[in-house]
Design a protein around this motif. Sequence first.
Motif, mmCIF file in Angstrom:
data_model
loop_
_atom_site.group_PDB
_atom_site.id
_atom_site.type_symbol
_atom_site.label_atom_id
_atom_site.label_comp_id
_atom_site.label_asym_id
_atom_site.label_seq_id
_atom_site.Cartn_x
_atom_site.Cartn_y
_atom_site.Cartn_z
ATOM 1 N N ALA A 1 93.384 -64.696 -21.706
ATOM 2 C CA ALA A 1 92.875 -65.786 -22.544
ATOM 3 C C ALA A 1 92.749 -65.346 -23.997
ATOM 4 C CB ALA A 1 91.526 -66.267 -22.013
ATOM 5 N N ASP A 2 92.195 -64.148 -24.202
ATOM 6 C CA ASP A 2 92.067 -63.631 -25.561
ATOM 7 C C ASP A 2 93.439 -63.451 -26.202
ATOM 8 O OD1 ASP A 2 89.396 -63.558 -24.993
ATOM 9 O OD2 ASP A 2 89.203 -61.377 -25.001
ATOM 10 N N ALA A 3 94.384 -62.928 -25.427
ATOM 11 C CA ALA A 3 95.729 -62.673 -25.958
ATOM 12 C C ALA A 3 96.374 -63.959 -26.465
ATOM 13 C CB ALA A 3 96.599 -62.034 -24.878
ATOM 14 N N GLY A 4 96.234 -65.032 -25.719
ATOM 15 C CA GLY A 4 96.819 -66.300 -26.144
ATOM 16 C C GLY A 4 96.283 -66.757 -27.491
ATOM 17 N N ASP A 5 94.976 -66.632 -27.667
ATOM 18 C CA ASP A 5 94.366 -67.040 -28.935
ATOM 19 C C ASP A 5 94.779 -66.117 -30.077
ATOM 20 O OD1 ASP A 5 93.109 -69.189 -27.752
ATOM 21 O OD2 ASP A 5 91.229 -68.122 -27.390
ATOM 22 N N TRP A 6 94.841 -64.813 -29.794
ATOM 23 C CA TRP A 6 95.211 -63.868 -30.857
ATOM 24 C C TRP A 6 96.661 -64.062 -31.307
ATOM 25 C CZ3 TRP A 6 92.535 -59.384 -27.836
ATOM 26 C CH2 TRP A 6 91.161 -59.382 -28.142
ATOM 27 N N TYR A 7 97.560 -64.254 -30.335
ATOM 28 C CA TYR A 7 98.954 -64.498 -30.709
ATOM 29 C C TYR A 7 99.077 -65.775 -31.538
ATOM 30 C CZ TYR A 7 100.916 -60.837 -27.694
ATOM 31 O OH TYR A 7 101.267 -59.639 -27.136
ATOM 32 N N GLU A 8 98.308 -66.770 -31.148
ATOM 33 C CA GLU A 8 98.371 -68.055 -31.859
ATOM 34 C C GLU A 8 97.846 -67.917 -33.291
ATOM 35 O OE1 GLU A 8 99.467 -71.965 -32.224
ATOM 36 O OE2 GLU A 8 99.766 -70.678 -30.455
ATOM 37 N N GLN A 9 96.772 -67.161 -33.460
ATOM 38 C CA GLN A 9 96.141 -67.073 -34.767
ATOM 39 C C GLN A 9 96.783 -66.041 -35.685
ATOM 40 O OE1 GLN A 9 91.894 -66.549 -34.679
ATOM 41 N NE2 GLN A 9 91.693 -66.531 -36.900
ATOM 42 N N PHE A 10 97.175 -64.890 -35.128
ATOM 43 C CA PHE A 10 97.645 -63.792 -35.976
ATOM 44 C C PHE A 10 99.157 -63.590 -35.938
ATOM 45 C CE2 PHE A 10 93.181 -62.939 -35.157
ATOM 46 C CZ PHE A 10 92.720 -62.650 -36.428
ATOM 47 N N ARG B 1 102.989 -63.987 -33.431
ATOM 48 C CA ARG B 1 103.557 -63.445 -32.194
ATOM 49 C C ARG B 1 104.370 -62.173 -32.408
ATOM 50 N NH1 ARG B 1 102.386 -67.192 -28.413
ATOM 51 N NH2 ARG B 1 101.982 -69.294 -29.129
ATOM 52 N N SER B 2 104.444 -61.728 -33.655
ATOM 53 C CA SER B 2 105.073 -60.428 -33.888
ATOM 54 C C SER B 2 104.076 -59.300 -33.638
ATOM 55 C CB SER B 2 105.595 -60.338 -35.319
ATOM 56 O OG SER B 2 104.543 -60.478 -36.254
ATOM 57 N N ASN B 3 102.806 -59.644 -33.486
ATOM 58 C CA ASN B 3 101.776 -58.644 -33.207
ATOM 59 C C ASN B 3 101.665 -58.407 -31.706
ATOM 60 O OD1 ASN B 3 100.799 -58.220 -36.005
ATOM 61 N ND2 ASN B 3 100.284 -60.402 -35.858
ATOM 62 N N LEU B 4 100.804 -57.477 -31.312
ATOM 63 C CA LEU B 4 100.773 -57.041 -29.919
ATOM 64 C C LEU B 4 99.352 -57.063 -29.374
ATOM 65 C CD1 LEU B 4 102.989 -53.860 -30.434
ATOM 66 C CD2 LEU B 4 103.778 -56.101 -29.651
ATOM 67 N N VAL B 5 99.255 -57.431 -28.096
ATOM 68 C CA VAL B 5 97.988 -57.356 -27.371
ATOM 69 C C VAL B 5 98.217 -56.496 -26.134
ATOM 70 C CG1 VAL B 5 96.188 -58.619 -26.142
ATOM 71 C CG2 VAL B 5 97.262 -59.638 -28.170
ATOM 72 N N ALA B 6 97.313 -55.542 -25.915
ATOM 73 C CA ALA B 6 97.466 -54.630 -24.780
ATOM 74 C C ALA B 6 96.154 -54.509 -24.021
ATOM 75 C CB ALA B 6 97.912 -53.251 -25.271
ATOM 76 N N ALA B 7 96.275 -54.120 -22.755
ATOM 77 C CA ALA B 7 95.118 -53.812 -21.928
ATOM 78 C C ALA B 7 95.221 -52.355 -21.498
ATOM 79 C CB ALA B 7 95.071 -54.723 -20.703
ATOM 80 N N ALA B 8 94.152 -51.602 -21.736
ATOM 81 C CA ALA B 8 94.055 -50.236 -21.221
ATOM 82 C C ALA B 8 93.263 -50.320 -19.924
ATOM 83 C CB ALA B 8 93.357 -49.333 -22.231
ATOM 84 N N LEU B 9 93.855 -49.877 -18.830
ATOM 85 C CA LEU B 9 93.307 -50.123 -17.503
ATOM 86 C C LEU B 9 92.883 -48.837 -16.805
ATOM 87 C CD1 LEU B 9 95.948 -52.725 -16.248
ATOM 88 C CD2 LEU B 9 93.791 -53.168 -17.438
ATOM 89 N N ARG B 10 91.795 -48.948 -16.041
ATOM 90 C CA ARG B 10 91.331 -47.851 -15.195
ATOM 91 C C ARG B 10 90.616 -48.429 -13.991
ATOM 92 N NH1 ARG B 10 87.006 -42.985 -16.740
ATOM 93 N NH2 ARG B 10 87.795 -41.475 -15.223
ATOM 94 N N GLY B 11 90.982 -47.998 -12.799
ATOM 95 C CA GLY B 11 90.308 -48.469 -11.599
ATOM 96 C C GLY B 11 91.201 -49.274 -10.687
ATOM 97 N N VAL B 12 90.628 -50.328 -10.098
ATOM 98 C CA VAL B 12 91.277 -51.062 -9.019
ATOM 99 C C VAL B 12 91.795 -52.410 -9.525
ATOM 100 C CG1 VAL B 12 91.006 -51.986 -6.696
ATOM 101 C CG2 VAL B 12 89.704 -49.952 -7.395
ATOM 102 N N PHE B 13 93.103 -52.594 -9.410
ATOM 103 C CA PHE B 13 93.748 -53.844 -9.821
ATOM 104 C C PHE B 13 94.817 -54.211 -8.796
ATOM 105 C CE2 PHE B 13 92.103 -51.941 -13.659
ATOM 106 C CZ PHE B 13 91.595 -53.002 -14.380
#
Length: 338
Positions: A283-292, A294-306
């Motif tokens: 959800a955050d990524a969609g808003d950030w791409y829209e506002q800033f 789509r040449s920018n990047l959104v990433a998730a750093a993950l640890r644990g169970v997915f």
Amino acid sequence: MSRIMASGLHPSRALPELASLDRIQDDCREARAEFRSRRLLDPLKDYNGVYPEAVEAATLVIDALDRLLVGPTPSSFSAIGQTMDLFGEANGADAGLLSAIVGHKLQFQALRALAAPPISEDDLDTLLDASVNKTAVRKHQALADEIGRLLLAALDPHRFPWVLQGRAPTETERHTAIMSTAVLISMNTVYTRRRSDERDQLEGRLEQLLIDKGYTRAPAPRGGIADVGMLPPRGVFMRQCKLGKHNADLVVMLWDGRLLAVECKASNSTVNGEKRLNKEVVADAGDWYEQFGRSNLVAAALRGVFKPAKVMEAQAQGVYLFWWHRIDALADFLDRAR
């Protein structure tokens, strides 16, 4: 949002690795194994570390019940070897003592753990329709009394049977109440620390990696970053910064001029992982791409169970993935994004 939409304006620029389903399945297995290893050893060590302090906090609060609780119970009983007039409307709570307890983290937990079940800080504020803090309790006797009434009304009758019976506790009852309350607050402390520590460890590891790659940390601006004109200069990053409408764990201005927003997510179950990744980050990524842009990047750093399918789904919606156990992938991307 498709991956092409998220990054298609500058196809020549370096992009993080796009993982196949097989790669994601391997990462999820490795992350789960690392999670299990940590859970078998670390919690007991943390629990043993906090337990002695929890016993001290529980002892102080329980031995002071006569000065903390307020309400229509029998007006007197003999407590810990001395006769005291207790729990009457005229007596009121000891606002000075209660204020000191509220200002001490473990003692405040012990105080809220008198109830069955224990009352959270947020619930206490809501139930009293007031902000419960050290200063407010010290200055307002009425608030102290309301806390005393609430705690007496919610008091655990199994741990504190002597209170409602209007008598002194036996040594066994007192000891049992102190130990069981200490266990409650020790477990809660370890659980709370565990959640925040995992996120902090993840953020801290990424911060050190950025510094190792020549990036400089700057304080987040008060009020956050509202538009592209407020983004930091190249080679600068910020932690815990409001970006547009949402908070980002890391805001990084890559050396090539693009924004990299990173969310750090630690999960102890696939359900929790879906909430953290697929509902929050996407959800955050969609808003950030829209506002800033789509040449920018959104990433998730993950640890644990997915769950692999959910991780794949998040990647397809424009979220790049970096894992705790394979953080060298982020290091490689930073080298290429110059």
